[in-house]
Write a protein that holds these residues in place. Structure first.
Motif, mmCIF file in Angstrom:
data_model
loop_
_atom_site.group_PDB
_atom_site.id
_atom_site.type_symbol
_atom_site.label_atom_id
_atom_site.label_comp_id
_atom_site.label_asym_id
_atom_site.label_seq_id
_atom_site.Cartn_x
_atom_site.Cartn_y
_atom_site.Cartn_z
ATOM 1 N N MET A 1 0.850 -1.180 0.000
ATOM 2 C CA MET A 1 0.000 0.000 0.000
ATOM 3 C C MET A 1 0.900 1.250 0.000
ATOM 4 N N PRO A 2 0.640 2.204 -0.906
ATOM 5 C CA PRO A 2 1.475 3.404 -0.952
ATOM 6 C C PRO A 2 1.276 4.266 0.302
ATOM 7 N N ALA A 3 2.330 5.004 0.621
ATOM 8 C CA ALA A 3 2.263 5.902 1.774
ATOM 9 C C ALA A 3 1.266 7.014 1.486
ATOM 10 N N PRO A 4 0.573 7.494 2.525
ATOM 11 C CA PRO A 4 -0.366 8.598 2.307
ATOM 12 C C PRO A 4 0.382 9.859 1.859
ATOM 13 N N ILE A 5 -0.299 10.649 1.084
ATOM 14 C CA ILE A 5 0.297 11.897 0.576
ATOM 15 C C ILE A 5 0.193 12.952 1.673
ATOM 16 N N THR A 6 1.312 13.576 1.973
ATOM 17 C CA THR A 6 1.351 14.583 3.040
ATOM 18 C C THR A 6 0.792 15.919 2.548
ATOM 19 N N ASP A 7 0.461 16.782 3.496
ATOM 20 C CA ASP A 7 0.006 18.128 3.146
ATOM 21 C C ASP A 7 1.077 18.867 2.357
ATOM 22 N N GLU A 8 2.335 18.675 2.754
ATOM 23 C CA GLU A 8 3.437 19.339 2.050
ATOM 24 C C GLU A 8 3.537 18.840 0.607
ATOM 25 N N GLN A 9 3.374 17.533 0.395
ATOM 26 C CA GLN A 9 3.418 16.992 -0.966
ATOM 27 C C GLN A 9 2.252 17.509 -1.780
ATOM 28 N N ASN A 10 1.080 17.615 -1.159
ATOM 29 C CA ASN A 10 -0.083 18.197 -1.851
ATOM 30 C C ASN A 10 0.214 19.624 -2.273
ATOM 31 N N ARG A 11 0.811 20.406 -1.371
ATOM 32 C CA ARG A 11 1.137 21.798 -1.689
ATOM 33 C C ARG A 11 2.125 21.869 -2.841
ATOM 34 N N LEU A 12 3.167 21.036 -2.781
ATOM 35 C CA LEU A 12 4.187 21.032 -3.842
ATOM 36 C C LEU A 12 3.593 20.592 -5.180
ATOM 37 N N ASP A 13 2.768 19.556 -5.154
ATOM 38 C CA ASP A 13 2.147 19.072 -6.390
ATOM 39 C C ASP A 13 1.195 20.113 -6.979
ATOM 40 N N ARG A 14 0.442 20.782 -6.119
ATOM 41 C CA ARG A 14 -0.491 21.821 -6.592
ATOM 42 C C ARG A 14 0.288 22.968 -7.238
ATOM 43 N N GLU A 15 1.373 23.403 -6.606
ATOM 44 C CA GLU A 15 2.198 24.477 -7.172
ATOM 45 C C GLU A 15 2.818 24.051 -8.501
ATOM 46 N N ALA A 16 3.310 22.821 -8.563
ATOM 47 C CA ALA A 16 3.899 22.321 -9.812
ATOM 48 C C ALA A 16 2.838 22.258 -10.916
ATOM 49 N N LEU A 17 1.634 21.858 -10.550
ATOM 50 C CA LEU A 17 0.529 21.811 -11.511
ATOM 51 C C LEU A 17 0.201 23.213 -12.016
ATOM 52 N N LEU A 18 0.131 24.180 -11.112
ATOM 53 C CA LEU A 18 -0.145 25.558 -11.509
ATOM 54 C C LEU A 18 0.987 26.119 -12.373
ATOM 55 N N ASP A 19 2.229 25.778 -12.042
ATOM 56 C CA ASP A 19 3.365 26.203 -12.875
ATOM 57 C C ASP A 19 3.226 25.669 -14.291
ATOM 58 N N THR A 20 2.898 24.394 -14.393
ATOM 59 C CA THR A 20 2.747 23.754 -15.701
ATOM 60 C C THR A 20 1.596 24.387 -16.480
ATOM 61 N N ALA A 21 0.455 24.534 -15.830
ATOM 62 C CA ALA A 21 -0.710 25.116 -16.503
ATOM 63 C C ALA A 21 -0.404 26.531 -16.962
ATOM 64 N N GLU A 22 0.217 27.323 -16.113
ATOM 65 C CA GLU A 22 0.516 28.705 -16.493
ATOM 66 C C GLU A 22 1.457 28.751 -17.690
ATOM 67 N N ARG A 23 2.483 27.951 -17.647
ATOM 68 C CA ARG A 23 3.448 27.941 -18.754
ATOM 69 C C ARG A 23 2.766 27.545 -20.067
ATOM 70 N N LEU A 24 1.985 26.487 -20.039
ATOM 71 C CA LEU A 24 1.329 26.009 -21.262
ATOM 72 C C LEU A 24 0.217 26.958 -21.723
ATOM 73 N N PHE A 25 -0.625 27.403 -20.808
ATOM 74 C CA PHE A 25 -1.728 28.293 -21.176
ATOM 75 C C PHE A 25 -1.199 29.606 -21.743
ATOM 76 N N TYR A 26 -0.165 30.163 -21.105
ATOM 77 C CA TYR A 26 0.350 31.452 -21.563
ATOM 78 C C TYR A 26 1.051 31.319 -22.912
ATOM 79 N N ALA A 27 1.756 30.226 -23.102
ATOM 80 C CA ALA A 27 2.509 30.041 -24.353
ATOM 81 C C ALA A 27 1.611 29.692 -25.534
ATOM 82 N N ARG A 28 0.560 28.892 -25.287
ATOM 83 C CA ARG A 28 -0.199 28.360 -26.416
ATOM 84 C C ARG A 28 -1.673 28.713 -26.419
#
Length: 188
Positions: A1-28
């Motif tokens: 069973m995988p380890a539960p995702i921590t609040d810190e990992q959620n925060r990091l993943d959310r920021e990385a997702l927003l970074d990706t979306a911003e880069r792609l949306f703004y460029a294309r």
């Protein structure tokens, strides 16, 4: 069973997702980028992405909100280093000039989002309006310190320079708007 995702990992993943979306949306463009492309570029599974944002529209709004904070914060950092109130107003256009000259500059992310969604998305429209009002209010503070009643012309010249530079690809729009504001400030 995988380890539960921590609040810190959620925060990091959310920021990385927003970074990706911003880069792609703004460029294309927002409509041109599908959620599968965001998934692939972010490395996050779609199920996880949709836990953060239940719809693409929610992702767009969150990206615009975060970009607003950073964009206006960077502008304020630049402008507020200038001690003289009139020169501070002109520094708005100096900062815009630098932004216009950045690689990948594609104009105003909020105007671009409005152009793609128009009034069809109340949430995006509300975020676009909130950004434009906050930018106007920010300019009003700096203009008010000059004692001159020129908030609207300064705001409109800044907005016009942003749109012109985004369409033309020429950062000179900031220089021209700066010269117009300098003339306005000198004549009142």
């Amino acid at each position: 069973m995988p380890a539960p995702i921590t609040d810190e990992q959620n925060r990091l993943d959310r920021e990385a997702l927003l970074d990706t979306a911003e880069r792609l949306f703004y460029a294309r463009g927002i409509q041109a980028v599908g959620m599968d492309e965001i998934r692939a570029a972010s490395g996050l599974p779609l199920k996880r992405i949709y836990r953060f944002f239940s719809a693409k529209e929610d992702l767009v709004v969150a990206m615009l909100k975060r970009r607003d904070q950073r964009w206006r914060g960077n502008l304020a950092s630049h402008v507020e280093q200038v001690p003289d109130p009139r020169e501070r107003v002109l520094a708005i256009f100096d900062w815009l000039s630098g932004w216009f000259a950045e690689p990948g500059f594609r104009g105003c992310a909020w105007i671009n989002a409005y152009g793609e969604f128009g009034p069809s998305s109340e949430a995006v429209l509300a975020e676009v309006r909130a950004h434009k009002q906050a930018f106007r209010d920010q300019i009003a503070v700096w203009v008010h310190a000059t004692g001159l009643p020129v908030t609207e012309p300064v705001f409109l010249l800044a907005e016009g320079a942003i749109v012109t530079a985004g369409i033309s690809g020429d950062p000179a729009a900031a220089r021209h708007a700066r010269a117009a504001v300098a003339t306005l400030l000198a004549t009142l």
